[in-house]
Every structure is written in structure tokens, then in C-alpha cells.
Design an enzyme around this catalytic site. Sequence first.
Site, mmCIF file in Angstrom:
data_model
loop_
_atom_site.group_PDB
_atom_site.id
_atom_site.type_symbol
_atom_site.label_atom_id
_atom_site.label_comp_id
_atom_site.label_asym_id
_atom_site.label_seq_id
_atom_site.Cartn_x
_atom_site.Cartn_y
_atom_site.Cartn_z
ATOM 1 N N HIS A 132 1.346 -1.405 -0.034
ATOM 2 C CA HIS A 132 0.154 -0.791 -0.202
ATOM 3 C C HIS A 132 1.156 0.986 0.468
ATOM 4 C CE1 HIS A 132 -3.357 -2.414 2.067
ATOM 5 N NE2 HIS A 132 -3.496 -2.234 0.719
ATOM 6 N N CYS A 164 7.011 19.391 -6.786
ATOM 7 C CA CYS A 164 7.981 18.603 -7.870
ATOM 8 C C CYS A 164 9.633 18.751 -8.043
ATOM 9 C CB CYS A 164 7.764 17.627 -8.827
ATOM 10 S SG CYS A 164 8.307 16.732 -10.233
HETATM 11 P P1 OAD Z 1 -6.930 -3.756 10.402
HETATM 12 O O1 OAD Z 1 -7.506 -1.881 11.055
HETATM 13 O O2 OAD Z 1 -8.544 -3.625 9.510
HETATM 14 O O3 OAD Z 1 -7.188 -4.467 11.666
HETATM 15 C C1 OAD Z 1 -5.723 -4.639 11.972
HETATM 16 C C2 OAD Z 1 -6.124 -6.110 13.120
HETATM 17 O O4 OAD Z 1 -4.651 -6.302 13.589
HETATM 18 C C3 OAD Z 1 -7.389 -6.249 13.804
HETATM 19 O O5 OAD Z 1 -7.638 -7.835 13.053
HETATM 20 C C4 OAD Z 1 -6.689 -6.219 15.165
HETATM 21 O O6 OAD Z 1 -7.841 -7.710 16.042
HETATM 22 C C5 OAD Z 1 -5.461 -6.609 15.253
HETATM 23 N N1 OAD Z 1 -4.850 -6.307 16.587
HETATM 24 C C6 OAD Z 1 -4.726 -5.451 16.933
HETATM 25 N N2 OAD Z 1 -3.590 -5.103 17.617
HETATM 26 C C7 OAD Z 1 -3.217 -6.039 17.438
HETATM 27 C C8 OAD Z 1 -1.801 -6.553 18.050
HETATM 28 N N3 OAD Z 1 -1.028 -6.186 19.106
HETATM 29 N N4 OAD Z 1 -0.759 -7.552 17.495
HETATM 30 C C9 OAD Z 1 -1.574 -8.208 16.359
HETATM 31 N N5 OAD Z 1 -2.875 -8.152 16.153
HETATM 32 C C10 OAD Z 1 -3.273 -6.552 16.862
HETATM 33 O O7 OAD Z 1 -5.697 -3.322 9.542
HETATM 34 P P2 OAD Z 1 -5.958 -3.873 8.343
HETATM 35 O O8 OAD Z 1 -5.624 -5.128 8.552
HETATM 36 O O9 OAD Z 1 -4.186 -3.545 8.194
HETATM 37 O O10 OAD Z 1 -5.302 0.116 3.400
HETATM 38 O O11 OAD Z 1 -6.657 -3.295 7.461
HETATM 39 C C11 OAD Z 1 -5.874 -3.332 6.291
HETATM 40 C C12 OAD Z 1 -5.890 -2.091 4.913
HETATM 41 O O12 OAD Z 1 -6.942 -1.228 5.134
HETATM 42 C C13 OAD Z 1 -5.006 -1.025 5.129
HETATM 43 O O13 OAD Z 1 -3.847 -1.408 4.875
HETATM 44 C C14 OAD Z 1 -5.384 0.620 4.586
HETATM 45 C C15 OAD Z 1 -6.997 0.282 5.236
HETATM 46 O O14 OAD Z 1 -8.205 0.622 4.594
HETATM 47 C C16 OAD Z 1 -4.950 1.272 2.962
HETATM 48 O O15 OAD Z 1 -5.481 2.801 3.194
HETATM 49 C C17 OAD Z 1 -5.145 1.107 1.069
#
Ligand code: OAD
Length: 261
Positions: A132, A164
Amino acid sequence: MCDAEAALREGRGLLAAARGVVVLTGAGVSAESGVPTFRGEEGLWKRYRAEDLATPAAFREDPRLVWEWYAWRRETVEGCRPNAAHLALARLALERSDVTLVTQNVDGLHEAAAREEAGDADPSSALPLELHGSLFRVRCTRCSRREAHRGPVDASSEQTLPRCPSCRELLRPDVVWFGESLPSDVVEAAFGEARTAGLCLVVGTSARVHPAASLPLAVREAGGTVVEVNPADTALTARADLVLRGPAGRILPSLVEEGPV
Ligand code: OAD
């Protein structure tokens, strides 16, 4: 031995036996560093509307507002340090040439961990494929020139926004916004690794955003094993071969290293 210890032992065994490991991380891996996740109670998408800030249309409409948000996110992250999970993953990737880190995060903390763990050595094998983009790169809205960009951004007016050096057009954060494609070279590299990996370790992602969330499924389809590290259920949990419940900063050091479970 309790269930959690048995699961951790099983995870260690799978990791040691696997040839080819793809590690997919999401916002949860940085939670213990103090970086907000996207979808939790305090998640960024609860406090801000994505379509107001993280879309090409929002940037065309009000580049100052969008830059102000990214400048704030950059500042937040610049005050954060890699945690025990980033450091453990960096050590794993530096030690084993068959480990590839792939992240959805734009916070640069895997890179910081790679540099910290590598010391004077070359950190490149522990640098993640960034699906991303990165908060610390910019790209030109006209000529697409890309470059590293750190430090403060003056978003007090459109005139003070970064421009730029080649064509003087506005620079934008080099991150993937809603409605945009992911960088194809990075996606191809990640899925190329997934097709031959024996194991996918999925850490701290809700597994709701594709194509990133398809990466573990690609490993599975090719006959590999999926291990999830997360304190909560996700869209992937039912399809994981092993689930290690808990915060990444506690689980990962003990998963990737010898020592008492
Ligand atoms: P999310 O905010 O959707 O999910 C975060 C995850 O981390 C959840 O499943 C939590 O349970 C878990 N979590 C929280 N604390 C934790 C810890 N201490 N250790 C391990 N896990 C933990 O974030 P992403 O899945 O990364 O995209 O989101 C995916 C994408 O959605 C992002 O990259 C972003 C967003 O829209 C863009 O901006 C393109």
C-alpha cells in the site's frame, strides 16, 4: 502444557520445517508501537471518513486537507519505534533467505526494524514489499516521479505543499488510495513468492482488504500452511491451519526464537 503453549510449539515446528515463508502484516503489528489501526474501536476509519481523505477525488478537491491528514499521520509514526514483533520478524528475515516480508502498512516500521537488527550489515533481505505504499515517499501528480520524503510538511495553504523538483506540479503521498490499483510490480513479487511458499504467517490484519487478503489463500491453494497471529477473529481465521491468539509483540519473539515457550 496449556493450549496456548501447545499452539506456539506447533507454530515453531511449522516455521522451522517450512521451505519458503511469506509473512503478511497489517496494522495490528504496529499497534503496540502506538500506531492506530484502521477498523478497531479507536480505528482511523472510525474517526475519519476514508472518502474525505484517502481518495484521488479528495486530493483533487482539497489537496491541503489531504496533506494535513498525512502530515499528521507521518508525525504520529515518526514518534513511534519498532516493537518486539517488528524486530523478531526482521531477525527472521535476516537469518533465513527464504523469508519474504509483505506489509499493508505504510508506517516504515519494518524498515526501521530491519536497519536496527542488521546494524552494520545489509538490511535489504528484511525490507518488506509494501503493498500500500509508504508515508515516507511522495510521487508527482503529473510526471509520476517518486522519491523518499521525510520530515514536516507545511499544509497551512496550497502554496506551501510539497512540489515536484522536476515539473513543479503538486506532490502527493505515495500511498494507495481507495479506488486505486496497487503497484503491480510489488503485487506480482508478493504473489510470486506466495505460489511457492510452504507457509504464510499472517500477523495483525483483519484480512478484509484485497488483494492483500488473498495472499494467504494463494499460499493455501498451492499446498502451503497458513498460521495467523491475532488477538481477535478475522475474515481469515476459519481458513487458517493454526491460530496463535494474542498480541504480536508477545507471540512473535517466542514463535521465531528458541527458548521456553
Ligand atoms: P485493520 O485495522 O483492518 O485490522 C487490524 C487487525 O489487527 C485486527 O484484526 C486486530 O484484531 C489486529 N490487532 C490489534 N492489535 C493487535 C496486536 N497487538 N497484535 C496483533 N494484531 C493486532 O488493519 P489492516 O487489516 O491492516 O489500506 O487493514 C488493511 C488495510 O485497510 C490498510 O492497509 C488500509 C485500510 O484501508 C489502505 O489504506 C489502502
